[in-house]
Design a protein around this motif. Sequence first.
Motif, PDB file in Angstrom:
ATOM      1  N   MET A   1      27.379 -18.247  45.407  1.00 44.08           N
ATOM      2  CA  MET A   1      27.578 -16.897  44.852  1.00 44.08           C
ATOM      3  C   MET A   1      26.348 -16.007  45.040  1.00 44.08           C
ATOM      4  O   MET A   1      26.483 -14.803  45.263  1.00 44.08           O
ATOM      5  CB  MET A   1      27.966 -16.979  43.376  1.00 44.08           C
ATOM      6  N   GLU A   2      25.178 -16.609  44.957  1.00 43.81           N
ATOM      7  CA  GLU A   2      23.966 -15.801  45.178  1.00 43.81           C
ATOM      8  C   GLU A   2      23.990 -15.216  46.587  1.00 43.81           C
ATOM      9  O   GLU A   2      23.641 -14.071  46.807  1.00 43.81           O
ATOM     10  CB  GLU A   2      22.687 -16.628  44.983  1.00 43.81           C
ATOM     11  N   LYS A   3      24.430 -16.029  47.528  1.00 43.27           N
ATOM     12  CA  LYS A   3      24.490 -15.558  48.911  1.00 43.27           C
ATOM     13  C   LYS A   3      25.639 -14.540  49.067  1.00 43.27           C
ATOM     14  O   LYS A   3      25.471 -13.484  49.675  1.00 43.27           O
ATOM     15  CB  LYS A   3      24.704 -16.764  49.823  1.00 43.27           C
ATOM     16  N   ALA A   4      26.778 -14.888  48.493  1.00 38.72           N
ATOM     17  CA  ALA A   4      27.976 -14.056  48.687  1.00 38.72           C
ATOM     18  C   ALA A   4      27.830 -12.673  48.051  1.00 38.72           C
ATOM     19  O   ALA A   4      28.443 -11.713  48.500  1.00 38.72           O
ATOM     20  CB  ALA A   4      29.200 -14.766  48.096  1.00 38.72           C
ATOM     21  N   ARG A   5      27.025 -12.562  46.996  1.00 38.55           N
ATOM     22  CA  ARG A   5      26.899 -11.280  46.308  1.00 38.55           C
ATOM     23  C   ARG A   5      25.891 -10.356  46.994  1.00 38.55           C
ATOM     24  O   ARG A   5      25.790  -9.186  46.634  1.00 38.55           O
ATOM     25  CB  ARG A   5      26.492 -11.482  44.845  1.00 38.55           C
TER      26      ARG A   5
ATOM     27  N   CYS B   1      34.863  -8.516  44.317  1.00 45.62           N
ATOM     28  CA  CYS B   1      35.074  -9.079  45.659  1.00 45.62           C
ATOM     29  C   CYS B   1      34.707 -10.565  45.686  1.00 45.62           C
ATOM     30  O   CYS B   1      35.448 -11.375  46.258  1.00 45.62           O
ATOM     31  CB  CYS B   1      34.240  -8.339  46.696  1.00 45.62           C
ATOM     32  N   VAL B   2      33.584 -10.916  45.094  1.00 51.77           N
ATOM     33  CA  VAL B   2      33.158 -12.327  45.137  1.00 51.77           C
ATOM     34  C   VAL B   2      34.166 -13.199  44.372  1.00 51.77           C
ATOM     35  O   VAL B   2      34.553 -14.277  44.830  1.00 51.77           O
ATOM     36  CB  VAL B   2      31.719 -12.486  44.583  1.00 51.77           C
ATOM     37  N   LYS B   3      34.627 -12.703  43.222  1.00 46.97           N
ATOM     38  CA  LYS B   3      35.630 -13.487  42.476  1.00 46.97           C
ATOM     39  C   LYS B   3      36.930 -13.607  43.278  1.00 46.97           C
ATOM     40  O   LYS B   3      37.562 -14.654  43.322  1.00 46.97           O
ATOM     41  CB  LYS B   3      35.903 -12.837  41.113  1.00 46.97           C
TER      42      LYS B   3
ATOM     43  N   LEU C   1      32.478  -2.617  53.881  1.00 48.34           N
ATOM     44  CA  LEU C   1      31.673  -3.428  52.972  1.00 48.34           C
ATOM     45  C   LEU C   1      32.575  -4.314  52.096  1.00 48.34           C
ATOM     46  O   LEU C   1      32.283  -5.484  51.862  1.00 48.34           O
ATOM     47  CB  LEU C   1      30.856  -2.467  52.095  1.00 48.34           C
ATOM     48  N   ALA C   2      33.679  -3.743  51.648  1.00 49.71           N
ATOM     49  CA  ALA C   2      34.626  -4.527  50.838  1.00 49.71           C
ATOM     50  C   ALA C   2      35.100  -5.736  51.639  1.00 49.71           C
ATOM     51  O   ALA C   2      35.147  -6.867  51.134  1.00 49.71           O
ATOM     52  CB  ALA C   2      35.811  -3.666  50.419  1.00 49.71           C
ATOM     53  N   GLY C   3      35.431  -5.500  52.918  1.00 51.64           N
ATOM     54  CA  GLY C   3      35.876  -6.603  53.770  1.00 51.64           C
ATOM     55  C   GLY C   3      34.820  -7.697  53.839  1.00 51.64           C
ATOM     56  O   GLY C   3      35.110  -8.879  53.662  1.00 51.64           O
ATOM     57  N   HIS C   4      33.588  -7.282  54.070  1.00 50.58           N
ATOM     58  CA  HIS C   4      32.494  -8.252  54.169  1.00 50.58           C
ATOM     59  C   HIS C   4      32.353  -9.042  52.859  1.00 50.58           C
ATOM     60  O   HIS C   4      32.246 -10.275  52.873  1.00 50.58           O
ATOM     61  CB  HIS C   4      31.195  -7.519  54.490  1.00 50.58           C
ATOM     62  N   MET C   5      32.368  -8.332  51.738  1.00 50.73           N
ATOM     63  CA  MET C   5      32.157  -8.997  50.451  1.00 50.73           C
ATOM     64  C   MET C   5      33.349  -9.897  50.072  1.00 50.73           C
ATOM     65  O   MET C   5      33.218 -10.809  49.274  1.00 50.73           O
ATOM     66  CB  MET C   5      31.915  -7.980  49.313  1.00 50.73           C
TER      67      MET C   5
ATOM     68  N   SER D   1      49.062   3.474  34.365  1.00 46.03           N
ATOM     69  CA  SER D   1      49.595   2.749  33.216  1.00 46.03           C
ATOM     70  C   SER D   1      49.585   1.243  33.452  1.00 46.03           C
ATOM     71  O   SER D   1      49.719   0.471  32.512  1.00 46.03           O
ATOM     72  CB  SER D   1      51.013   3.218  32.911  1.00 46.03           C
ATOM     73  N   GLU D   2      49.459   0.835  34.702  1.00 46.01           N
ATOM     74  CA  GLU D   2      49.469  -0.603  34.989  1.00 46.01           C
ATOM     75  C   GLU D   2      48.082  -1.231  34.921  1.00 46.01           C
ATOM     76  O   GLU D   2      47.929  -2.448  34.990  1.00 46.01           O
ATOM     77  CB  GLU D   2      50.056  -0.860  36.375  1.00 46.01           C
ATOM     78  N   LEU D   3      47.064  -0.363  34.823  1.00 47.80           N
ATOM     79  CA  LEU D   3      45.706  -0.893  34.886  1.00 47.80           C
ATOM     80  C   LEU D   3      45.211  -1.298  33.507  1.00 47.80           C
ATOM     81  O   LEU D   3      45.225  -0.515  32.583  1.00 47.80           O
ATOM     82  CB  LEU D   3      44.779   0.180  35.470  1.00 47.80           C
ATOM     83  N   LYS D   4      44.788  -2.542  33.390  1.00 47.55           N
ATOM     84  CA  LYS D   4      44.262  -3.019  32.105  1.00 47.55           C
ATOM     85  C   LYS D   4      42.920  -3.690  32.354  1.00 47.55           C
ATOM     86  O   LYS D   4      42.587  -4.029  33.468  1.00 47.55           O
ATOM     87  CB  LYS D   4      45.211  -4.062  31.513  1.00 47.55           C
ATOM     88  N   GLU D   5      42.175  -3.885  31.271  1.00 44.27           N
ATOM     89  CA  GLU D   5      40.939  -4.663  31.393  1.00 44.27           C
ATOM     90  C   GLU D   5      41.341  -6.084  31.767  1.00 44.27           C
ATOM     91  O   GLU D   5      42.155  -6.708  31.089  1.00 44.27           O
ATOM     92  CB  GLU D   5      40.202  -4.691  30.045  1.00 44.27           C
ATOM     93  N   ILE D   6      40.817  -6.572  32.829  1.00 45.34           N
ATOM     94  CA  ILE D   6      41.316  -7.854  33.309  1.00 45.34           C
ATOM     95  C   ILE D   6      40.179  -8.659  33.924  1.00 45.34           C
ATOM     96  O   ILE D   6      39.229  -8.100  34.436  1.00 45.34           O
ATOM     97  CB  ILE D   6      42.446  -7.589  34.350  1.00 45.34           C
ATOM     98  N   SER D   7      40.300  -9.964  33.822  1.00 39.62           N
ATOM     99  CA  SER D   7      39.289 -10.799  34.440  1.00 39.62           C
ATOM    100  C   SER D   7      39.957 -11.602  35.566  1.00 39.62           C
ATOM    101  O   SER D   7      40.997 -12.231  35.364  1.00 39.62           O
ATOM    102  CB  SER D   7      38.731 -11.707  33.339  1.00 39.62           C
ATOM    103  N   ILE D   8      39.366 -11.534  36.761  1.00 33.61           N
ATOM    104  CA  ILE D   8      39.944 -12.261  37.898  1.00 33.61           C
ATOM    105  C   ILE D   8      39.486 -13.711  37.826  1.00 33.61           C
ATOM    106  O   ILE D   8      38.287 -13.982  37.783  1.00 33.61           O
ATOM    107  CB  ILE D   8      39.518 -11.602  39.223  1.00 33.61           C
ATOM    108  N   GLU D   9      40.430 -14.633  37.762  1.00 36.46           N
ATOM    109  CA  GLU D   9      40.078 -16.041  37.542  1.00 36.46           C
ATOM    110  C   GLU D   9      40.625 -16.940  38.639  1.00 36.46           C
ATOM    111  O   GLU D   9      41.668 -16.659  39.225  1.00 36.46           O
ATOM    112  CB  GLU D   9      40.642 -16.494  36.189  1.00 36.46           C
ATOM    113  N   ILE D  10      39.927 -18.023  38.874  1.00 36.59           N
ATOM    114  CA  ILE D  10      40.352 -18.990  39.889  1.00 36.59           C
ATOM    115  C   ILE D  10      41.614 -19.686  39.391  1.00 36.59           C
ATOM    116  O   ILE D  10      41.616 -20.243  38.283  1.00 36.59           O
ATOM    117  CB  ILE D  10      39.245 -20.043  40.127  1.00 36.59           C
TER     118      ILE D  10
END
Length: 407
Positions: A100-104, A190-192, A261-265, A391-400
């Motif tokens: 993750m250090e590298k990917a970020r 992006c990393v998640k 940049l998004a693609g790269h990340m 209206s579809e956007l909520k606070e969300i956490s992207i999880e594995i």
Amino acid sequence: MGGFSRRDVLKAGGALGTIGALSFATPAQARVWTWSPSGSVAGTGAGLDPRWVWDEEADPLVASLIDRGDVPRVNALLRTWTKNGQPLPDGLPADLRDFMEKARSMPAWADRGKLATAVEFNDKRGLYLGVLYGFASGMISTVIPKEARAVYYSQGGADMKDRISKTAKLGYDIGSRNAYDDDGEMIVTCVKTRLVHAAVRHLLPKSPHWQGAADEEIPISQADMMVTWHSLPTTVMKHLTSWKVPIPDHESVAFLHSWQLAGHMLGIRDEYIPASWAEANSQAEQVLDPVLAPTPEGVKLAEILLGLGAQIDAGILSKRILGAFTRFLLGDQIAGWLKIRRYPFWDGVLDTFWEPFIAVREGVLKVFPGTDNVYWLLDELIRKLVLLYLSELKEISIEIPLTNNPN
Ligand code: HEM
């Protein structure tokens, strides 16, 4: 912007944007990859066919996290990691932390000046971006084959509305003022997402449903990533250009840069990311256009998207108006694939008035007497479309994920 704040519009643009990353489909036609790495941001490359390239750093790592039972602990820890500049939480497995250090870290070619210009562009064009991400990218995603099938049979496929909210996050983050800054969230997202895609590559081949339906073993190749990428910025820019929205070159280049940049990340290799719009368009012709195809699942997804409008405004966002708008944007063939009916009145209004409406909005044309009502209606339409996805956007956490779609 009427009753909308810039933030609202950007939020909506984000929500819409990532719907392009959702879809259901049948296998894409296998086509030889001939696009040259000389047109990429790397300018050079091994020239490997990206249909057979995945993510050699993330994939074995995430497979191992899943197999050794680390994912629940990792997900809990990563919930607290939300800002680009934030240190990684203590307690992560060492191999994951190293990755993750590298990917970020941003690539050497990231250009802060261009990113600042991209913010201006998003500010100015947030409303159009929102509409296009949703009704061009979002609807195209329903006729992109392989990604769609992967989504359908993976964990998120079990609850499409929830998935729309989840994927909305990336589109929101890329349109935010601080997207790639320390207090922004785009890099984290992006990393998640890169970790999620790696998990899907490990899990999906084990799904009996997917085994029966797909014509590939490991999903989400680098080629698939680029297909979805083109359904987003390339498609959006194509429409803005055809609508004759005046966009200075430096803004257009900056918007592209934010997506490069998004693609790269997200883990796409630099040798596959186009260096310019000309290269992007030529690659899209090769990888996106030929794979578009109707599928039963795509038709169902389009139904869901067209039906969402009535929740906000059954008048302006009725299925018929959204259907006509989809036909207007994507043409008769795709509308036919998606089993969208013809709505002669609305089809006619859009064909006749959309271009002058944009010209009036852009100040290059005066309103003709008697057309005010139509323009008012079209203006309401784009504002409501943006509100819909907001209206579809909520606070969300992207999880594995740990499982596939059980259904
Ligand atoms: C998950 C975005 C390409 C399949 C996600 C998520 C995001 C995202 C933000 C996390 C949302 C969540 O946790 O549900 C993108 C973007 C892409 C891209 C921006 C390209 C630029 C693809 C492709 C495929 C794919 C090409 C398949 C061929 C999936 C699947 C999940 C996922 C299956 C996990 C769903 C789940 O089980 O929860 N993607 N994606 N994505 N994506 Fe992508």
